[in-house]
Write a protein that holds these residues in place. Structure first.
Motif, PDB file in Angstrom:
ATOM      1  N   PRO B   4       0.466  -1.319   0.150  1.00  0.00           N
ATOM      2  CA  PRO B   4       0.060   0.101  -0.542  1.00  0.00           C
ATOM      3  C   PRO B   4       1.162   0.911   0.275  1.00  0.00           C
ATOM      4  CG  PRO B   4      -0.619  -1.318   1.563  1.00  0.00           C
ATOM      5  CD  PRO B   4       0.573  -2.318   1.022  1.00  0.00           C
ATOM      6  N   ALA B   5       1.878   1.725   0.828  1.00  0.00           N
ATOM      7  CA  ALA B   5       2.753   2.332   0.739  1.00  0.00           C
ATOM      8  C   ALA B   5       3.146   2.733  -0.306  1.00  0.00           C
ATOM      9  CB  ALA B   5       3.703   2.118   2.013  1.00  0.00           C
ATOM     10  N   ALA B   8       0.652   3.823  -2.837  1.00  0.00           N
ATOM     11  CA  ALA B   8      -0.580   5.053  -2.892  1.00  0.00           C
ATOM     12  C   ALA B   8       1.358   6.322  -3.432  1.00  0.00           C
ATOM     13  CB  ALA B   8      -0.039   5.762  -0.960  1.00  0.00           C
ATOM     14  N   ALA B  11       1.014   6.153  -6.536  1.00  0.00           N
ATOM     15  CA  ALA B  11      -0.582   6.719  -7.333  1.00  0.00           C
ATOM     16  C   ALA B  11       0.019   8.420  -7.367  1.00  0.00           C
ATOM     17  CB  ALA B  11      -1.660   6.071  -6.576  1.00  0.00           C
ATOM     18  N   ALA B  12       1.039   8.889  -6.004  1.00  0.00           N
ATOM     19  CA  ALA B  12       1.439  10.400  -5.782  1.00  0.00           C
ATOM     20  C   ALA B  12       1.785  10.901  -6.482  1.00  0.00           C
ATOM     21  CB  ALA B  12       1.168  11.239  -4.504  1.00  0.00           C
ATOM     22  N   TRP B  49       6.566   5.601   5.224  1.00  0.00           N
ATOM     23  CA  TRP B  49       5.069   5.912   5.000  1.00  0.00           C
ATOM     24  C   TRP B  49       4.971   4.237   5.112  1.00  0.00           C
ATOM     25  CZ3 TRP B  49       3.041   8.420  -0.135  1.00  0.00           C
ATOM     26  CH2 TRP B  49       3.240   9.281  -0.173  1.00  0.00           C
ATOM     27  N   VAL B  54      -0.066   5.286   5.763  1.00  0.00           N
ATOM     28  CA  VAL B  54       0.132   5.965   4.320  1.00  0.00           C
ATOM     29  C   VAL B  54      -0.537   7.545   4.879  1.00  0.00           C
ATOM     30  CG1 VAL B  54      -0.450   6.858   2.236  1.00  0.00           C
ATOM     31  CG2 VAL B  54       0.044   4.729   2.880  1.00  0.00           C
ATOM     32  N   ASP B  56      -2.843  10.759   4.949  1.00  0.00           N
ATOM     33  CA  ASP B  56      -4.451  10.948   4.873  1.00  0.00           C
ATOM     34  C   ASP B  56      -4.080  12.027   3.024  1.00  0.00           C
ATOM     35  OD1 ASP B  56      -5.614   9.682   6.087  1.00  0.00           O
ATOM     36  OD2 ASP B  56      -5.938  11.484   7.751  1.00  0.00           O
ATOM     37  N   ARG B  57      -2.860  12.927   3.374  1.00  0.00           N
ATOM     38  CA  ARG B  57      -3.239  14.085   1.872  1.00  0.00           C
ATOM     39  C   ARG B  57      -1.857  13.544   1.313  1.00  0.00           C
ATOM     40  NH1 ARG B  57      -4.848  18.991   2.827  1.00  0.00           N
ATOM     41  NH2 ARG B  57      -3.306  19.365   4.698  1.00  0.00           N
ATOM     42  N   PRO B  58      -1.729  12.393   0.517  1.00  0.00           N
ATOM     43  CA  PRO B  58      -0.032  11.706   1.078  1.00  0.00           C
ATOM     44  C   PRO B  58       0.179  13.780  -0.689  1.00  0.00           C
ATOM     45  CG  PRO B  58      -1.783  10.054  -0.191  1.00  0.00           C
ATOM     46  CD  PRO B  58      -2.617  11.125   0.281  1.00  0.00           C
TER      47      PRO B  58
END
Lengths: 140, 472
Positions: B4-5, B8, B11-12, B49, B54, B56-58
């Motif tokens: 997930p880290a 994320a 994705a960011a 992370w 992670v 809330d707002r990466p």
């Protein structure tokens, strides 16, 4: 930021400087231009230069001084003057440069003035971008 | 490292890399430093992370970390005057704090900086690809057939120039916008061009260039969304989407498939629909331009997907004089045709209703153009002729044609009204080199990779494209 404008004057304009009839209007255009720079508060320093045939070039060869007649770069357009100005960015500097009387025929070189030692080492781009690009690709 | 880290972070990175770089660079004028700080922030994210979860707002986390990194870097050179912009950034950080959640999108400024006239035009596209999309120098270098180290060096120098010359991070005012937007669009088109000539995906596994077409479309979408009132931005997007829509049909097992032989069923309907929508929006703005015209020509071809005939001959049934490419059997292509039919309809067939839509687009484009002479006038006349029913393919949609190729076979210049004194220089040059209209261009004069002379002739309709092969 400080920028230096170096005015490269076309031979036709150089001839105007020597022509008794045209010299007045020609230098008047420069006076007006510099006046505008001053009025805008961007003028830092600047001068016209005597024609290139008054130039002398000094070199050191085998430890001995050599002096030669003539400008360093023997080009058609000769360096006729300079102005250092203080403006926020290059785009502003270029806008001022575009208004100078050297321009219809000659050219202006605009360069940032180095006011302090070089600041940042150019970053290692690959190392900076590689993990991100890898991340992007991995996600696709 | 937990998935997930990493996911994320990825994705960011994908969603916000360009925005984060643009935000930081617009405040420090230092693209390289912004990229460095951001790279460190991503590295920190991958470290922290997985352990702490992670945030809330990466993006906000990354922005804060990157800004802190810039601050650390600035403290190392506190005595130096040019650290001032960074210090200013730190000083204003407090008032920006609220922006961290929804920080302003500065990517448009960054795009204009990348295509600034003070930057070597050859570096416009590489700078955009790296700073807005985060591509690494090796991949950019491969797309432009340059050694990775050399491309890395050039990127470093270009970014140093942005910083040291003090290029302004700003969207040009209305007076300068058309002149400044053109190189931005050219650079995106050039990125698309690198992908166009590259081998298709799979032919060269991991081939770095194959994907640049998608990156270019991403940039075109971004520009069109940031400048929704600029018809040429929409025109470029429409052009690229039309071309991309035909990618699946451009090659088969035997190799290249010319446009006229492509199976429209393989074209991507969603991409065509998006292209048409963009082009219609562009027409509505009423300012014609090169990319809109090229997109309109592509749009006419795309009509074949709906069963509309591409009228290669002319609405009056008059064969276009000397249009070798439009008479497919004269001056046949040098490569054997691999498909039986020519695909879409031919002249003489009744024209289905679907074609009216292309007419409408062209008509709208023409309506928006001034009646003056000059390139716009020539373009308008060209579009009028097109509206009269002689659509044609345009580079790069029609053929796998290298940039600058195919001008020797021009016959359409006259038909499209480009031949006048007012045609743009590039086109005029193309016309000068053209064969007389009555003589089909001998194939020997055609470039080796031109597959059908249709493509060759139609390419000359449009002004010389700015593509990597003639710029790098």
């Amino acid at each position: 930021m400080r920028y230096m404008m170096m005015f490269f004057i076309h031979p036709d304009d150089t001839a105007k400087r020597r022509d008794p009839v045209q010299a007045g209007p020609y230098s008047g255009a420069w006076t007006a231009y510099v006046g505008t720079l001053r009025a805008a508060g961007v003028f830092v320093d600047g001068n016209g230069l005597r024609p290139a045939d008054t130039a002398s070039v000094v070199r050191l060869r085998d430890g001995r001084r050599q002096v030669q007649d003539g400008p360093y770069a023997d080009t058609k357009d000769e360096l006729g003057g300079y102005v250092v100005m203080d403006v926020p960015d290059l785009d502003t500097a270029l806008e001022w440069a575009a208004k100078c009387p050297a321009l219809p025929l000659g050219a202006v070189e605009v360069r940032p003035v180095m006011t302090a030692p070089a600041v940042v080492e150019p970053a290692a781009i690959e190392s900076a971008a590689a993990p991100l690009a890898a991340a992007r690709l991995a996600g696709e | 490292m937990t998935d997930p880290a990493r996911a994320a972070a990825e994705a960011a990175a994908r969603a916000s890399y360009g925005r984060l770089v643009a935000w930081l660079a617009a405040r420090t004028r230092d693209v390289a430093a912004a990229e460095d700080a951001l790279a460190d922030a991503f590295a920190a994210a991958l470290r922290t992370w997985p352990a702490r979860g992670v945030p809330d707002r990466p993006e906000a986390w990354l922005l804060t970390t990157a800004r802190r990194n810039l601050g650390h870097a600035a403290r190392h050179r506190l005595v130096r005057a040019a650290a001032a912009p960074t210090l200013h950034l730190l000083a204003t950080a407090a008032q920006d704090r609220d922006e961290a959640g929804a920080f302003p999108d500065e990517r448009l400024k960054l795009l204009f900086v990348c295509a600034h006239p003070a930057i070597d035009p050859a570096m416009h596209t590489p700078l955009m690809l790296q700073s807005v999309l985060g591509l690494d120098a090796a991949r950019i270098a491969a797309a432009f057939v340059v050694a990775p180290a050399a491309m890395g060096q050039r990127l470093v120098r270009a970014k140093a120039k942005i910083r040291d010359a003090g290029i302004r991070f700003a969207v040009p005012g209305p007076a300068d916008l058309p002149a400044r937007l053109a190189p931005v669009l050219d650079a995106v088109y050039a990125a698309f061009g690198t992908a166009w000539d590259a081998p298709p995906r799979g032919e060269e596994p991991g081939g770095p260039a194959a994907n640049l077409g998608e990156e270019a479309i991403w940039l075109a979408r971004l520009i069109a969304s940031l400048l929704p009132e600029e018809p040429e931005a929409l025109g470029l997007l429409a052009l690229l989407l039309h071309c991309q829509a035909r990618q699946p049909a451009r090659r088969d097992a035997a190799g290249f498939v010319p446009l006229s032989a492509q199976d429209p069923a393989l074209w991507s309907a969603p991409l065509i629909a998006e292209a048409e929508a963009a082009l219609l929006r562009a027409c509505a703005l009423g300012r014609i331009g090169r990319f809109q015209l090229e997109a309109a020509i592509q749009s006419a071809h795309a009509g074949r997907a709906r069963g509309a005939a591409v009228d290669w001959v002319g609405s009056g049934g008059r064969a276009v004089r000397g249009a070798a490419g439009r008479r497919p059997h004269a001056g046949r292509t040098r490569r054997p045709r691999r498909r039986g039919g020519r695909g879409g309809g031919r002249a003489g067939r009744p024209r289905p209703a679907g074609q009216h839509r292309e007419r409408r687009i062209l008509s709208a484009l023409v309506g928006g153009a001034g009646a003056s002479a000059g390139p716009a006038g020539a373009a308008r006349r060209g579009a009028v002729r097109l509206r009269a029913g002689r659509p044609a393919g345009a580079r790069p949609g029609g053929a796998d044609v290298p940039a600058g190729a195919g001008r020797g076979g021009d016959v359409s210049g006259e038909d499209l009204g480009w031949r006048g004194q007012n045609s743009p220089p590039a086109t005029r040059a193309a016309n000068t080199a053209a064969a007389p209209p009555s003589t089909p261009a001998p194939s020997a004069s055609a470039p080796t990779r031109v597959t059908t002379e249709t493509e060759a002739s139609t390419m000359a309709i449009c002004s010389a494209p700015t593509t990597p092969s003639n710029r790098w």
